[in-house]
Design an enzyme around this catalytic site. Structure first.
Site, PDB file in Angstrom:
ATOM      1  N   LYS A  82      45.952  30.336  26.702  1.00 12.02           N
ATOM      2  CA  LYS A  82      46.747  29.917  27.863  1.00 12.02           C
ATOM      3  C   LYS A  82      47.775  28.858  27.465  1.00 12.02           C
ATOM      4  O   LYS A  82      48.857  28.778  28.055  1.00 12.02           O
ATOM      5  CB  LYS A  82      45.826  29.388  28.957  1.00 12.02           C
ATOM      6  CG  LYS A  82      44.896  30.446  29.553  1.00 12.02           C
ATOM      7  CD  LYS A  82      44.027  29.844  30.642  1.00 12.02           C
ATOM      8  CE  LYS A  82      43.134  30.892  31.284  1.00 12.02           C
ATOM      9  NZ  LYS A  82      42.134  31.442  30.354  1.00 12.02           N
TER      10      LYS A  82
ATOM     11  N   GLU B  76      44.616  20.368  33.871  1.00 11.76           N
ATOM     12  CA  GLU B  76      45.683  20.562  34.845  1.00 11.76           C
ATOM     13  C   GLU B  76      45.333  19.840  36.135  1.00 11.76           C
ATOM     14  O   GLU B  76      44.165  19.572  36.414  1.00 11.76           O
ATOM     15  CB  GLU B  76      45.848  22.055  35.190  1.00 11.76           C
ATOM     16  CG  GLU B  76      46.466  22.912  34.137  1.00 11.76           C
ATOM     17  CD  GLU B  76      46.600  24.356  34.606  1.00 11.76           C
ATOM     18  OE1 GLU B  76      47.353  25.092  33.952  1.00 11.76           O
ATOM     19  OE2 GLU B  76      45.946  24.741  35.594  1.00 11.76           O
TER      20      GLU B  76
ATOM     21  N   HIS C  80      34.996  32.174  40.459  1.00 12.47           N
ATOM     22  CA  HIS C  80      36.357  32.324  39.922  1.00 12.47           C
ATOM     23  C   HIS C  80      36.641  33.751  39.471  1.00 12.47           C
ATOM     24  O   HIS C  80      37.578  33.986  38.709  1.00 12.47           O
ATOM     25  CB  HIS C  80      36.598  31.355  38.758  1.00 12.47           C
ATOM     26  CG  HIS C  80      36.396  29.916  39.119  1.00 12.47           C
ATOM     27  ND1 HIS C  80      37.259  29.219  39.944  1.00 12.47           N
ATOM     28  CD2 HIS C  80      35.415  29.037  38.786  1.00 12.47           C
ATOM     29  CE1 HIS C  80      36.831  27.983  40.083  1.00 12.47           C
ATOM     30  NE2 HIS C  80      35.719  27.838  39.402  1.00 12.47           N
TER      31      HIS C  80
ATOM     32  N   ARG D 184      47.175  43.562  29.694  1.00  6.69           N
ATOM     33  CA  ARG D 184      46.433  44.818  29.798  1.00  6.69           C
ATOM     34  C   ARG D 184      46.568  45.354  31.215  1.00  6.69           C
ATOM     35  O   ARG D 184      47.163  44.725  32.076  1.00  6.69           O
ATOM     36  CB  ARG D 184      44.949  44.574  29.501  1.00  6.69           C
ATOM     37  CG  ARG D 184      44.365  43.441  30.355  1.00  6.69           C
ATOM     38  CD  ARG D 184      42.890  43.248  30.169  1.00  6.69           C
ATOM     39  NE  ARG D 184      42.410  42.010  30.745  1.00  6.69           N
ATOM     40  CZ  ARG D 184      42.197  41.775  32.026  1.00  6.69           C
ATOM     41  NH1 ARG D 184      42.460  42.730  32.903  1.00  6.69           N
ATOM     42  NH2 ARG D 184      41.750  40.624  32.456  1.00  6.69           N
TER      43      ARG D 184
END
Length: 482
Positions: A116, A200, A235, A292
């Site tokens: 990421k 974050e 999540h 993907r």
């Protein structure tokens, strides 16, 4: 391209085979010993066992899969999703063996699918909005505390590699930072072999919105609108829909253009999904790119009228996209429920057992991408344990929701617990029907006791109907039971 090996199992393997069959392309299935009699094995033109049930001894054995492809003269390999689909080394190995990898080049996977942080670094020069935080891996707790104070609590600790909610922790206060950071690092190391994490700002009340893109080798990149993926547990998505009920045409255009920029930032090829967070003020932030095909791709296919797997194959053959952005229009609304063998009454833990009864719903505008049959056992080796995807389509969102409820009622499973009743709970909930929900839906609204009570009521009704039928068959009863 005359023959494709599908390096996957279950419903996605069959889904890919159906399009290949439509295009006149032969298919090869690979399977572990526990999947010997699975539907995807029977559906393929050829099938080869590649190892023992654990995925690291079968579906993750890149060397075995390439060996089978070469032995059977397969021109290409489609990885589906999960397993090796975002493995850059596997894509490179395919290229080295002159086998077409139906997906992006390994370089794009490394940038977007591997880390990421690498993805954030690639898009930061394209004026893509990003959540405030740091763009480097961190392991030092004291440094993490300093950064957290700068951006302000609550914060989100995230694994740099992988996804699915693993290695992710919300931290509300400084006192919890060290323990949550250690847990995130440990979980990321266990799940992905990489303990790198970053920090974050935690976005409160977020919507999870993703944009489907497709890019060819001739410089064309299109977006196929958005999917709303905010109904999640741990999540991980459970219900998806397209389009989102809260995006204006202007915001949809901005997010679509941002997704195209993300694809161009890494010279992308094929199908990909750019994921964004949308806050309560309609500000969107880049999360990551999945390199993907997505589990939820059917809802996009239904509202766009485009077979995404067919486009993947054509692009892999070197063909140019034959449609332009202005040609794409949203038609109707689609919902998808992931039918997992999980127990919603017990924190969605996997439910292992035998599918004693397994009957699928049928009807207009009902689609089931299925990977199981009645009498099969649910393997314990593959997570999450997805049986199928139930998809409904309507002219309006309300029509699609009502059809989903009807389809759930006609989807009969006995022997294991599933997410079917959870899906019905969501579809009947006022917050979902009104569109007033976010990724905290389960935490805020889910009531296991409500599902339990409804299940018990349905069981009693079914028992009464069975008794009534028996009495009528025996000519004991003639009066209707109300």
């Amino acid at each position: 391209m005359k023959k494709i090996l599908i390096a996957n199992r279950g419903e996605i393997a069959i889904r890919i085979m159906k399009t290949a069959q439509k295009m006149g392309i032969k298919t090869v299935a690979v399977f572990s010993k526990t999947d010997r009699n699975a539907p995807h094995v029977k559906f393929a033109d050829e099938a080869v066992c590649i190892g023992e049930p654990p995925s690291n001894q079968s579906y993750l054995r890149a060397d075995k899969i390439i060996e089978v492809a070469k032995n059977l003269n397969a021109d290409a390999i489609h990885p589906g999703y999960g397993f090796l689909s975002e493995n850059a080394a596997f894509a490179e190995a395919c290229e080295a063996n002159n086998i077409i990898f139906i997906g992006p080049k390994s370089k794009a996977i490394k940038i977007m699918g591997g880390s990421k942080l690498a993805a954030k670094d690639a898009v930061k020069h394209y004026n893509i909005p990003m959540v405030p935080g740091i763009d480097e891996a961190i392991t030092n707790v004291e440094k993490a505390k300093t950064i957290a104070k700068e951006i302000g609590f609550p914060i989100l600790i995230k694994a740099s590699a992988g996804g699915g909610g693993k290695g992710m922790r919300v931290v509300e206060q400084e006192a919890d930072l060290e323990s949550q950071m250690n847990r995130a690092i440990s979980e990321a190391t266990s799940a992905f072999g990489d303990g790198s994490v970053f920090i974050e700002k935690y976005v409160s009340s977020p919507r999870h919105i993703e944009i489907q893109i497709m890019a060819d080798s001739h410089g064309n990149v299109l977006h196929f609108f958005e999917r709303e993926c905010s109904i999640q547990r741990r999540h991980q998505k459970v219900i998806e829909e397209a389009p989102s009920c809260i995006l204006s045409p202007e915001l949809r255009k901005k997010m679509g253009e941002a997704a195209i920029k993300v694809a161009k930032s890494c010279d992308y090829l094929g199908a990909g999904t750019v994921e964004f967070l949308l806050d309560e003020n309609q500000n969107f932030y880049f999360l990551e790119m999945n390199t993907r095909l997505q589990v939820e791709h059917p809802v996009t296919e239904l509202i766009s009228g485009v077979d995404l797997v067919e486009l993947q194959i054509k692009i892999a053959r070197g063909e140019a996209l034959q449609i332009k952005q202005d040609d794409l229009k949203i038609k109707g609304h689609a919902l998808e429920l992931r039918v997992y063998a999980e127990d919603p009454l017990n924190n969605f833990l996997p439910s292992v057992g035998n599918l004693e009864v397994y009957k699928l719903p049928e009807g207009d505008n009902i689609r089931v991408d299925n990977g199981f049959e009645q009498g099969m056992d649910i393997p314990i080796y593959y997570d999450p344990p997805m049986l199928a995807k139930l998809i409904t389509y309507g002219k309006t969102r309300e029509e699609a929701i009502q059809l989903m409820i009807k389809a759930i009622d006609n989807y009969h499973v006995e022997g294991v617990q599933t997410t079917l009743n959870f899906g019905k709970f969501v579809c009947n909930h006022e917050a979902f029907q009104s569109g007033n929900f976010d990724t905290h839906f389960v935490k805020q609204h889910y009531n296991p006791e409500a599902i339990k009570a409804e299940s018990e009521t349905e069981a009693k009704i079914a028992a009464l109907i069975a008794v009534k039928q028996y009495l009528e068959d025996q000519k004991i009863l003639r009066l209707p039971i109300k």
